[in-house]
Design an enzyme around this catalytic site. Structure first.
Site, PDB file in Angstrom:
ATOM      1  N   GLY A  91     -12.452  38.630 -41.382  1.00 19.04           N
ATOM      2  CA  GLY A  91     -11.708  37.303 -40.625  1.00 19.04           C
ATOM      3  C   GLY A  91     -10.376  37.115 -41.327  1.00 19.04           C
ATOM      4  O   GLY A  91      -9.880  37.785 -42.116  1.00 19.04           O
ATOM      5  N   PHE A  92      -9.683  36.213 -40.682  1.00 12.08           N
ATOM      6  CA  PHE A  92      -8.344  35.542 -40.973  1.00 12.08           C
ATOM      7  C   PHE A  92      -8.302  35.169 -42.520  1.00 12.08           C
ATOM      8  O   PHE A  92      -7.408  35.770 -43.416  1.00 12.08           O
ATOM      9  CB  PHE A  92      -7.640  34.511 -40.186  1.00 12.08           C
ATOM     10  CG  PHE A  92      -7.502  34.989 -38.879  1.00 12.08           C
ATOM     11  CD1 PHE A  92      -7.252  36.280 -38.571  1.00 12.08           C
ATOM     12  CD2 PHE A  92      -7.256  33.924 -37.851  1.00 12.08           C
ATOM     13  CE1 PHE A  92      -6.908  36.494 -37.148  1.00 12.08           C
ATOM     14  CE2 PHE A  92      -6.782  34.431 -36.534  1.00 12.08           C
ATOM     15  CZ  PHE A  92      -6.513  35.923 -35.934  1.00 12.08           C
ATOM     16  N   THR A  93      -9.347  34.435 -42.766  1.00 12.54           N
ATOM     17  CA  THR A  93      -9.174  33.804 -44.321  1.00 12.54           C
ATOM     18  C   THR A  93      -9.499  35.128 -45.442  1.00 12.54           C
ATOM     19  O   THR A  93      -9.183  35.244 -46.499  1.00 12.54           O
ATOM     20  CB  THR A  93     -10.239  32.681 -44.522  1.00 12.54           C
ATOM     21  OG1 THR A  93      -9.823  31.788 -43.530  1.00 12.54           O
ATOM     22  CG2 THR A  93     -10.287  32.220 -45.824  1.00 12.54           C
TER      23      THR A  93
ATOM     24  N   CYS B 137      -8.805  22.757 -44.504  1.00  8.05           N
ATOM     25  CA  CYS B 137      -7.271  22.744 -44.407  1.00  8.05           C
ATOM     26  C   CYS B 137      -6.709  21.546 -43.986  1.00  8.05           C
ATOM     27  O   CYS B 137      -5.884  20.878 -44.544  1.00  8.05           O
ATOM     28  CB  CYS B 137      -6.793  23.664 -43.457  1.00  8.05           C
ATOM     29  SG  CYS B 137      -7.600  23.978 -41.742  1.00  8.05           S
TER      30      CYS B 137
ATOM     31  N   ASN C  27      -2.349  26.393 -43.398  1.00  6.32           N
ATOM     32  CA  ASN C  27      -3.800  26.182 -43.564  1.00  6.32           C
ATOM     33  C   ASN C  27      -4.384  27.459 -44.091  1.00  6.32           C
ATOM     34  O   ASN C  27      -5.524  27.452 -44.709  1.00  6.32           O
ATOM     35  CB  ASN C  27      -4.096  26.271 -42.256  1.00  6.32           C
ATOM     36  CG  ASN C  27      -3.944  27.167 -41.134  1.00  6.32           C
ATOM     37  OD1 ASN C  27      -2.666  27.505 -40.914  1.00  6.32           O
ATOM     38  ND2 ASN C  27      -5.090  27.554 -40.542  1.00  6.32           N
TER      39      ASN C  27
END
Lengths: 348, 348, 348, 348
Positions: free
Chosen positions: A13-15, A149, A312
């Site tokens: 995932g992005f995170t 965030c 974020n």
């Protein structure tokens, strides 16, 4: 030189990708495992193009088989961590969870804002990550809950006013947050497609946003909270309209913010001045772990307008998690997080 | 630990700001001076928001009074360096010029493509910076000419084919470059205003672009060169359509590129594969000193399509300059340039 | 078929170009003159690319020599119209001014919010353009003041609540407006350059915005007003956080808005529902004269959140001006303004 | 006044929505049916926000039950129309298909570029829509195949050179096309998500793009064709690098293009000149049915660079389809297509 091992659950995932990026450049951590159910066996660079070449031998592995590591970062959808927490804690002495599963203090709050909680006994033990307000509680923590965030942006803006007594929790506070598209995560559905998402000012969760719980819990005040999606990729910007009960001067505000942040390695002030960038902006902190805060006073209606801006994905997620891990483990607090950001830059 | 002093002339521009950012995080350099005629006396953070807080005591100073430094980076408009080169060389043993003033080899080329040259005797002595093709010439160089962004992208894509003998200079080569708005510099005029520049595909310098001279000079081939402005901030992407005289296989191409770049610390290959990012993209290298190259073979018309992507502010300018200075001074080649970039990210 | 002649003063600016576009397609108007000091003698298509080919014979002319027309639209910087109003009124029986010069009612307001007024005796006579709130006053008006974009968005959102008695003017109202880059006009300076303006969430005029005067004057309530620049070109989105004194139901709100707008040809409601576009968005009205309003109720803090969205160049400027002219002259109200907008579309 | 009835199959997609928009404002057509399998029963405004309010009573209906209409526009994925063509032709005397199913002339081409064709006997009968090159064949046509967007842009740029004899089909031609995200359609998958798609210059189908077949078939020349995705929503821009066999002057080129297009209602020239918009740009035609072409001569390498720009949703799809229907049915050719576009505007 890297003495500690780290794992990332949910690394495609992005995170998760942001965690891999930070850990790869971190002087104290070595990445032991990066799990992904969907990309099991694929190279991390095939999903995160910035990492192609950087981790030539690192491949995603099956989340069912967790390696034993010093620190496990878990970047899973909300609800997963509370189910899997025993496995996570078996794998690592320190677990830093990036979901919402351990952020709130009480089962009652999870019942009000989420679908309840399956492991409420852990809520008291878990530590909210944000070092600017919780540094003392982090050393030695077993279970750390990295903040949301939008909540992080808001808390960073308002906390100094509470601490300094400018606000006591009884005031009217309206918070209007603008967020980028990375908040929707990889594969965000129709509303996140480029043709539909570009150029928007789109109200979402206009009322009842779950981060409201997190903010109110930490600040001890009620607020009116609304989010808008705008055209950027990274970034969260919170504008708080605050109506103090008594008179407040610019000097009072500077004192409150300087008192709170002047020794903080990742906080910067921007409150007026000259040039193009006079107030906090997500662009000014994009890609970094910095947070910016600033304010303006509106004498006509006794209002204080507080601006705060973060990336974020960083201060609002992966950067905060690594920062908290640094503090929890007694490392140099800024290790792996020194990137200053770019100019000019998009969102980025 | 920083043993060497550095100065930046023209530090308030985009390229100058990028140099400040890189030098501030560089383990071997200390910034001694950052000049700006327009912002003399102002803090660098007032112009470059990413640096607010980073250089709390650094202010722009008058370019008329140059401090003595080990390395001087000059980021001035074309034509200034050739006039000021004696002053620059008096101030520093090593001068790295980021303008076009010392890139070409002969006075004749400056007469054809620019308005001539006032110090032609220095052209032979000056060294083109791009380490991937010029590493041997850099150590000990006094005057280094950092390459142009579009030229750098194109050269990185085509040079391996020349080296490997796939091209001999007689072939038809069409290069179509797409560039971001930062190429226009700070204060780029009406065409660079957000309402006019957003969402464009705008032909500019459709023929006769000056970087053509630089490319042809280095590669020893004639090419057809056209640029388009597209909606990104950082980034240059070159697509070269090449028609080799004889048959060429994918294996030949892989061999040419691997031979050229497999030991290069800042070069990556992307040629097909799965996922979203299959070929070089500016996004994949945004904010970094990496260059990406890749290719595809079109059997129907005996064409090789070569893709290359860089961040024009980094590999195409400030990053290349620092990289070259590292090599010239015998430092660790990657010092100060390790940033891996972000995902997801805009242009950025 | 076009029976009426129209002139545009300041026709090379963004708003002036929009007027030319609307008038060219308008069934009742013929453009007699388009003035521009800077582009005198140039074709309108050389500045406004959408009009190349459309007005092959129309060229900008000198603003010093005004043709006699039926309606004169003046799109000049604030302060010019009050100086030139006699010339304008000599040239045309009906003047529609798009600047702020005739929007407020009293000289005192101009002294408070602007630099005073040189022709205060005209303030009483001038009619605020917005037909949704001022339709009755328009027929036969000599001097019409087209509303400001941010004011228009805000007024359209809140006016029905005042009319319906949901608000009486004593309530706390916070308005957070997001605007696109076209508000800065052509040639907007450094802050409007693409590299600096892309991807922003930038507080500007965080307090003391002049449109506040216009809104307060028309609605008869005090409000807390803050603007943010976001990454779009056209569009203004106003989010009003309203705290009514007593209980309000969704039914009350629907009744207020339907009562105000159900017969309005250019107003649409979007308040929840399914799909991607659930609330007002600038994208949904981009390029059109439509305004959208919607709302959500926050029972936890007795708040009504009101959303409104317009295209700042259309409903917030040139479209409103033409709409008002249609009403003033007794034409079909929607003439020349029927464009429905695009999907998908950027800001646009 | 609307005498003809129209139906749209596949009306919830981007192209289908564009057809609804055009037909709703068209003076001669009344929309009888808009089908969508996924949104059967929903209002068209719930999917296409620009149409909320415009078609208050129009809802999507089941594509299995086709109403009888005068003209049926079919905006279905490739392969569907050839299977359903009998049902479509039963429902309407004139079918305008917007897929690729009837664009090419021979079964052999479908076998080479697609997966063959199930109704090859219809290929000879079907008429390629583009009126600028095929106007004479359209009146009375039963089955019209609207051209592909990238093919349309390229054909409009090169066709005049073939017609004028500047090219004879034996020359080297390289075409580099840049396209917006709407080409991917609604719900375009991971690569189309905003975080991954924003700010890109992404090679796609670098070789072997299917539109190559369409272009080569219509122009009678071989070309080297490569596409890049760039950050815009609407728009296709084709840059053709052409190497004529003999000398060509600017006068020859002007003559070729003027000869081809000076009487065309939807074609405009932009070849140099002053101002920001000197060559064709998608922004200048966004939302419209206009095409722009222009050129530059490169004397150094005997190259002609041809630029062409269209809105892929309009001239490259729905606008072309309506334009062709107008011609086929003997209506005013520009009916429903008069929109001139916006300035400033994004992609849009």
């Amino acid at each position: 030189m890297a003495d500690l091992t780290a794992g990332v659950v949910g690394a495609s995932g992005f995170t998760g990708g942001e965690l891999l990026r930070l850990l790869a450049a971190h002087p104290e951590f070595e990445i032991e495992q990066a799990t992904s159910r969907s990309y099991d066996g694929k190279s991390v660079g095939s999903v995160h193009p910035n990492l192609r070449g950087t981790h030539p031998n690192l491949r995603f592995s099956d989340p069912e088989e967790l390696a034993s590591v010093d620190v496990l970062f878990t970047a899973t959808p909300h609800g997963v961590s509370m189910e899997q927490i025993d496995r996570f804690q078996d794998a690592a002495e320190t677990v830093v969870d990036l979901s919402a599963d351990f952020r709130l203090d009480t089962e009652a709050e999870y019942e009000e804002w989420y679908d309840g909680h399956s492991r409420p006994e852990l809520l008291e033990e878990s530590v909210y990550a944000l070092p600017e307000i919780n540094r003392e509680a982090l050393p030695g923590a077993d279970l750390i809950a990295s903040g949301g965030c939008n909540a992080t942006a808001t808390i960073l803006g308002l906390h100094p006013l509470i601490e300094a007594g400018v606000l006591d929790g009884s005031e009217q506070v309206v918070v209007d947050v603008k967020v980028g598209s990375s908040e929707g995560g990889a594969g965000g559905g129709d509303a996140s497609s480029h043709p539909e998402r570009s150029g928007v000012v789109r109200p979402y969760a206009p009322t009842g946003h779950r981060h409201e719980a997190e903010i109110e819990s930490f600040l001890g005040l009620d607020l009116s909270f609304t989010c808008h999606a705008v055209d950027m990729i990274r970034g969260a910007s919170a504008t708080a309209h605050v109506f103090p009960n008594g008179p407040v001067s610019k000097g009072d505000l500077w004192k409150a913010y300087r008192g709170a942040y002047e020794d903080e390695p990742f906080m910067r002030m921007a409150a007026g001045g000259s040039g193009v960038y006079r107030y906090p902006e997500p662009k000014a902190v994009a890609g970094t772990n910095y947070g910016e805060v600033g304010f303006e006073l509106d004498p006509s209606n006794k209002r204080v307008v507080v601006f705060s801006a973060i990336d974020n994905m960083m201060k609002g997620s992966a950067g905060q998690a690594v920062h908290a891990a640094n503090v929890a483990l007694g490392l140099n607090e800024t290790a792996g997080l020194e990137f200053q950001g770019l100019h000019p830059v998009g969102s980025p």
